[in-house]
Design an enzyme around this catalytic site. Structure first.
Site, PDB file in Angstrom:
ATOM      1  N   LYS A  98       1.367   1.739  10.094  1.00 30.58           N
ATOM      2  CA  LYS A  98       0.835   0.367  10.125  1.00 30.58           C
ATOM      3  C   LYS A  98       0.839  -0.257   8.735  1.00 30.58           C
ATOM      4  CE  LYS A  98      -3.437  -0.082   9.659  1.00 30.58           C
ATOM      5  NZ  LYS A  98      -4.415  -0.242   8.550  1.00 30.58           N
ATOM      6  N   LYS A 103      -3.815  -2.800  -1.919  1.00 24.75           N
ATOM      7  CA  LYS A 103      -3.878  -1.622  -1.047  1.00 24.75           C
ATOM      8  C   LYS A 103      -2.553  -1.401  -0.335  1.00 24.75           C
ATOM      9  CE  LYS A 103      -5.226   1.840   1.365  1.00 24.75           C
ATOM     10  NZ  LYS A 103      -6.262   1.824   2.397  1.00 24.75           N
ATOM     11  N   THR A 123      -8.052  -1.634   5.856  1.00 24.71           N
ATOM     12  CA  THR A 123      -6.722  -1.960   5.337  1.00 24.71           C
ATOM     13  C   THR A 123      -6.044  -2.871   6.341  1.00 24.71           C
ATOM     14  OG1 THR A 123      -6.544   0.158   4.190  1.00 24.71           O
ATOM     15  CG2 THR A 123      -4.505  -1.056   4.584  1.00 24.71           C
TER      16      THR A 123
END
Length: 300
Positions: A247, A179, A104
């Site tokens: 993150k 995502k 990701t």
């Protein structure tokens, strides 16, 4: 080629997510060629699947022994390092090699990887996943793919072993963007649940009853059902570490900024997660954000 006639596949990154994915490939009869930044994880996998796992000294060596490589690395920094280091992934890419990357990271970074791999004659499919440690081990991940559509079709059997669904979104970067949208929504929901439990607790109401009420109404969802009791019990063993959720919120907010779209809820959720990281919860599960929220006070 292994003893069953199948071509061995490469796997780099045997952490919280990658370990379960690799184990499912092994259960399906695949032989693996592996590398991990901590070699002990490779050795443990090889010991658990005697004769089915070859451990390599470098990422490039992995690609030298297989034509298809899956990568599951935890951070943008780790991805760049493993691709570009001496003996890294890019050093092993030659025409015909296939890279399927499940990290990701930002769409721009994924597009750069696609260009780097294709520039050396390789093929690239981005395949970030929706799901955490449990779904990874259970083969219940959701793959969000983009890039080489033919490679997506060729990899379908493996994706079916590791996941319950796979989607193809088009050009490189599209899977990464999807995502981030998914994890932005999840992170915002996690912070909302923590805030609801904090208010319930501070108002001297029964938090277990709140979870029961939520589970019986329109807001019922698997995440609240799973994480709510763990939050109340203070059980924060990492399935999806808080540092990775934060993150992803940051990357989603940055994506919104690049598109001139304000994301006030995600921005606030990101700030709360950052505060939890500052308090030492980075490596705990993302639901440990509740430890920070429940102690907050307003005013002087």
């Amino acid at each position: 080629m292994d003893s069953s006639g199948h071509q061995a596949v490469g796997f780099i990154g045997l952490g919280i997510m990658g370990e379960g994915m690799a184990l499912n490939l092994l259960k399906a009869g695949r032989s693996l060629v592996v590398w991990n930044r901590s070699r002990s994880k490779c050795d443990a996998l090889a010991a658990a699947a005697a004769g089915k796992v070859v451990v390599c000294d470098t990422p490039a060596e992995v690609l030298g022994k297989c034509s298809v490589l899956y990568c599951m690395l935890s951070t943008p920094e780790a991805v760049q390092s493993v691709y570009e280091m001496e003996g890294g992934i890019l050093a092993g890419v030659v025409p015909g090699k296939c890279i399927i990357d499940c990290a990701t990271i930002a769409a721009d970074d994924m597009q750069r990887l696609a260009q780097q791999v294709s520039g050396k004659g390789g093929r690239f499919l981005e395949a970030p996943v929706s799901g955490s440690k449990g779904p990874a081990h259970a083969g219940q991940l959701i793959f969000l793919c983009a890039g080489d559509e033919a490679l997506f079709q060729e990899a379908q059997a493996d994706l079916d072993v590791m996941g319950k669904a796979s989607f193809f979104f088009g050009a490189p970067g599209s899977g990464a963007r999807m995502k981030l949208v998914v994890n932005m929504t999840m992170g915002s929901m996690m912070v909302a649940l923590g805030e609801g439990l904090s208010l319930c607790e501070r108002a001297q109401l029964d938090c277990k009853q709140l979870l029961q009420v939520l589970d019986l109404g329109a807001m019922a969802n698997p995440m609240f059902k799973l994480k709510g009791p763990k939050m109340l019990a203070g059980e924060f063993e990492p399935n999806f570490p808080l540092q990775h959720q934060q993150k992803d919120l940051r990357l989603a907010v940055e994506l919104g900024q690049s598109l001139a779209l304000p994301l006030p809820l995600a921005t606030t959720a990101d700030a709360v997660m950052k505060q939890a990281r500052d308090e030492g919860h980075s490596e705990l599960d993302m639901c440990a954000v509740f430890s920070t929220q429940s102690k907050q006070k307003s005013g002087p």
